[in-house]
Design a protein around this motif. Structure first.
Motif, mmCIF file in Angstrom:
data_model
loop_
_atom_site.group_PDB
_atom_site.id
_atom_site.type_symbol
_atom_site.label_atom_id
_atom_site.label_comp_id
_atom_site.label_asym_id
_atom_site.label_seq_id
_atom_site.Cartn_x
_atom_site.Cartn_y
_atom_site.Cartn_z
ATOM 1 N N CYS A 1 40.925 -11.499 -59.879
ATOM 2 C CA CYS A 1 41.574 -10.576 -59.449
ATOM 3 C C CYS A 1 41.295 -9.247 -58.470
ATOM 4 O O CYS A 1 41.159 -8.398 -59.274
ATOM 5 N N HIS A 2 40.990 -9.239 -57.187
ATOM 6 C CA HIS A 2 40.800 -7.942 -57.100
ATOM 7 C C HIS A 2 40.989 -7.990 -55.752
ATOM 8 O O HIS A 2 41.506 -8.465 -54.374
ATOM 9 N N PHE A 3 42.098 -7.443 -55.914
ATOM 10 C CA PHE A 3 43.448 -6.590 -55.285
ATOM 11 C C PHE A 3 43.506 -7.430 -53.971
ATOM 12 O O PHE A 3 44.421 -7.066 -52.760
ATOM 13 N N GLU A 4 43.631 -8.793 -54.994
ATOM 14 C CA GLU A 4 44.774 -9.781 -53.440
ATOM 15 C C GLU A 4 45.722 -10.679 -54.351
ATOM 16 O O GLU A 4 46.017 -11.981 -54.413
ATOM 17 N N ASN B 1 40.128 -6.677 -61.329
ATOM 18 C CA ASN B 1 38.836 -5.358 -60.761
ATOM 19 C C ASN B 1 38.957 -4.535 -60.801
ATOM 20 O O ASN B 1 40.982 -3.823 -59.893
ATOM 21 N N GLU B 2 38.571 -3.563 -61.240
ATOM 22 C CA GLU B 2 38.565 -2.107 -61.249
ATOM 23 C C GLU B 2 39.905 -1.680 -61.465
ATOM 24 O O GLU B 2 40.873 -1.417 -61.323
ATOM 25 N N ILE B 3 39.972 -2.173 -63.286
ATOM 26 C CA ILE B 3 41.507 -2.368 -63.291
ATOM 27 C C ILE B 3 41.460 -0.671 -63.609
ATOM 28 O O ILE B 3 43.182 -0.107 -63.528
ATOM 29 N N GLY C 1 32.854 11.657 -47.683
ATOM 30 C CA GLY C 1 32.604 12.427 -49.434
ATOM 31 C C GLY C 1 32.879 11.859 -50.739
ATOM 32 O O GLY C 1 32.977 12.941 -51.750
ATOM 33 N N TRP C 2 31.789 11.065 -51.037
ATOM 34 C CA TRP C 2 31.921 10.703 -51.993
ATOM 35 C C TRP C 2 30.408 11.130 -52.938
ATOM 36 O O TRP C 2 29.522 10.921 -52.182
ATOM 37 N N GLN C 3 30.819 11.580 -53.676
ATOM 38 C CA GLN C 3 29.311 12.679 -54.669
ATOM 39 C C GLN C 3 28.539 11.126 -54.911
ATOM 40 O O GLN C 3 28.454 10.174 -55.412
ATOM 41 N N SER D 1 35.907 -2.477 -45.281
ATOM 42 C CA SER D 1 35.732 -0.805 -46.490
ATOM 43 C C SER D 1 37.577 -1.003 -47.393
ATOM 44 O O SER D 1 38.257 -1.487 -46.658
ATOM 45 N N PHE D 2 36.961 -1.129 -48.598
ATOM 46 C CA PHE D 2 38.498 -1.079 -49.418
ATOM 47 C C PHE D 2 39.319 0.040 -49.366
ATOM 48 O O PHE D 2 40.701 -0.015 -48.673
ATOM 49 N N SER D 3 38.864 0.912 -48.778
ATOM 50 C CA SER D 3 39.473 2.380 -48.991
ATOM 51 C C SER D 3 39.419 2.731 -46.633
ATOM 52 O O SER D 3 41.141 3.059 -47.358
ATOM 53 N N THR D 4 39.246 2.220 -46.997
ATOM 54 C CA THR D 4 39.695 2.985 -45.331
ATOM 55 C C THR D 4 39.541 1.075 -44.430
ATOM 56 O O THR D 4 40.306 1.839 -43.185
HETATM 57 C C1 BG6 Z 1 35.042 -0.561 -54.926
HETATM 58 C C2 BG6 Z 1 35.563 -2.091 -55.208
HETATM 59 O O1 BG6 Z 1 36.280 0.341 -55.887
HETATM 60 O O2 BG6 Z 1 34.639 -0.085 -54.158
HETATM 61 C C3 BG6 Z 1 35.788 -2.738 -53.816
HETATM 62 O O3 BG6 Z 1 36.209 -2.767 -56.132
HETATM 63 C C4 BG6 Z 1 35.418 -1.653 -53.219
HETATM 64 O O4 BG6 Z 1 36.560 -3.534 -53.067
HETATM 65 C C5 BG6 Z 1 34.104 -1.097 -53.421
HETATM 66 O O5 BG6 Z 1 34.937 -2.251 -51.052
HETATM 67 C C6 BG6 Z 1 33.853 0.006 -52.032
HETATM 68 O O6 BG6 Z 1 35.247 1.485 -51.508
HETATM 69 P P1 BG6 Z 1 34.815 1.161 -49.829
HETATM 70 O O7 BG6 Z 1 36.637 1.436 -49.929
HETATM 71 O O8 BG6 Z 1 33.969 2.203 -49.462
HETATM 72 O O9 BG6 Z 1 35.225 -0.196 -49.202
#
Ligand code: BG6
Length: 478
Positions: free
Chosen positions: A130-133, A176-178, A349-351, A431-434
């Protein structure tokens, strides 16, 4: 002292079905919660629409059309020397609404073919259940994972696919990333649990209940999977974002401890098989009335994971000092997330913190004493092809060089057992977040832009050959 990577160390890349497959409504697939996420940017959040709206752009509907390109794509991974490939099964391809009793044969057949193709190249599939789906209907009809009925739906789905692929897949990951949802942000609640919070509802309590339901479901699946095939290795998957105390002031140490407990609560349960005392006390303090039975507690105890799957992208710093500016991490005014002046950030902005990777691997092993599997790590960046169409992504090579050097130290000098490493993406994907396409992670460029224009043609970047060398030398060249 060990001098080299084990021969059995697995090297590969990782994707998720919803970010790559596309074919969102083909061959009986139902709509998933990723299908109602619009395209956003680093400044504009993705919207979660109620059903589909005709004027919106939903980038996951096409992804990079991995569904129709997987043969070509796996051939490229084989050329790069990959010995494993992480992907997920789109739950709604198997159970379109999530609550059916009979699976969709066309969906099962797709993954049969995909895993056979992996095996053809001796590539070990690493499969996330289960990866966000989550099927959208499980949100619409049941309210997502805050509803305990989803435990059984998930178990039924997992049983179906684990049984079907029992001779093709050995490595599994449950959710995924629970632990993303511990931040309480809207997108994570949606992607982890298919949950929306109505005005007046107690968000924290709902997150706790949904999380608990997922942890119980995961434990059930671990028990069941081991019965289906005792050789299965079933892991959890957490976003490993270590929290540094901003200063050596003791109150910052406590802030970092508390923030870490919030984030690692999930792996604490997955690994130790019980709800940690700090969580029970907090629930009691906040008068949460969470539902779980004695039988659930037995299940948690029995269904502990075989290994820890993790993603690592960044570290964070926290502070409780009143003169420190930062965003609150929770309702607790004593835990603020602050900027770390010692590390650089990417364009989103990811460190970026390679040494933090070594720290994170050590941290996890000390906390859990279980083997680790790095199933995500990489850098999202803008790639611009030169006049000849070549992508000289030296920044990506440098990112991987630095991170893998730290992984090597963690393994060979610090003694952390690591089963394998799958770089995030491999191919550029949504991209997942954007929801952007132009936040690229791949060693393989995919011709598609943020507006969805492009031929989808795949092209090797400079980093492709670099990663190939790393794999061929089994990490020796690092
Ligand atoms: C993780 C997720 O958070 O980071 C992936 O498991 C995701 O699905 C990855 O794609 C990178 O994040 P992003 O938002 O840059 O795609």
């Amino acid at each position: 002292m060990k001098k080299q990577f084990d021969k059995s160390f697995l090297w590969g890349t990782a994707i998720a079905a919803h970010q790559a497959e596309g074919a969102w409504d083909i061959a009986g697939k139902g709509m998933s919660i990723a299908d109602v996420l619009t395209a956003g940017t680093s400044k504009k959040a993705r919207e979660i629409t109620e059903g589909l709206l005709s004027h919106k752009n939903y980038p996951n509907h096409e992804g990079i059309d991995f569904y129709h390109h997987y043969k070509e794509d796996l051939a490229l991974l084989a050329e790069m020397g990959c010995t494993c490939f992480r992907t997920s099964i789109a739950w709604s391809r198997i159970f379109p609404n999530g609550d059916e009793t009979q699976p969709n044969e066309a969906g099962l057949k797709f993954y049969d073919d995909l895993f056979d193709e992996c095996r053809k190249y001796q590539i070990e599939p690493i499969v996330t259940l289960c990866h966000f789906e989550i099927p959208y209907a499980l949100y619409n009809n049941y309210g997502g994972f805050k509803n305990r009925k989803l435990i059984d739906f998930f178990v039924h789905y997992a049983k179906t696919v684990m049984h079907r692929y029992r001779d093709k897949v050995q490595y599994w990951l449950t959710f995924n990333e629970i632990n993303n949802q511990c931040t309480g942000d809207k997108l994570s609640l949606w992607t982890n649990s298919a949950v929306k919070i109505a005005p007046g509802e107690n968000k924290e309590e709902i997150v706790a209940q949904a999380s608990l339901n997922e942890l119980i479901a995961s434990a059930k699946v671990v028990c069941l999977g081991h019965k289906i095939n005792p050789k299965f290795k079933i892991g959890c998957m957490i976003a490993c974002v270590p929290f540094y105390p901003y200063s050596c002031n003791p109150i910052d140490q406590i802030a970092s401890l508390k923030a870490s407990n919030k984030r690692f609560f999930y792996s604490d349960v997955h690994v130790h098989g019980k709800i940690p005392e700090y969580a029970l006390l907090e629930w009691e303090k906040k008068s949460f009335t969470l539902t779980y039975t004695k039988e659930d507690l037995d299940t948690l105890r029995q269904g502990t994971v075989d290994y820890i799957g993790l993603s690592y992208y960044m570290s964070l710093a926290v502070s409780a000092l009143s003169d420190c500016e930062g965003t609150l991490l929770s309702k607790d005014p004593l835990i603020k997330m602050v900027k770390n002046p010692f590390v650089k950030t990417n364009d989103w902005g990811w460190q970026i913190d390679p040494v933090g990777f070594r720290y994170a691997l050590n941290y996890l092993y000390q906390r859990y004493q279980l083997p680790l599997f790095v199933v995500e790590n990489g850098i999202g960046a803008y790639d611009t092809p030169d006049e000849d169409g070549k992508i000289n992504d030296d920044y990506r090579i440098s990112y991987f060089e630095q991170h893998l050097a730290q992984l090597k130290i963690a393994m060979l000098e610090d003694g952390v057992p690591i089963l394998g490493y799958t770089a995030w993406g491999g191919f550029d994907i949504v991209s997942f977040s954007t929801g952007e396409m132009e936040k690229r992670y791949g060693f393989i460029y995919v011709d598609k832009d943020n507006q969805g224009r492009g031929t989808l043609k795949r092209r090797k970047k400079k980093s492709f050959d670099w990663y190939k060398k790393v794999i061929v030398s089994n990490g020796e060249c690092l």
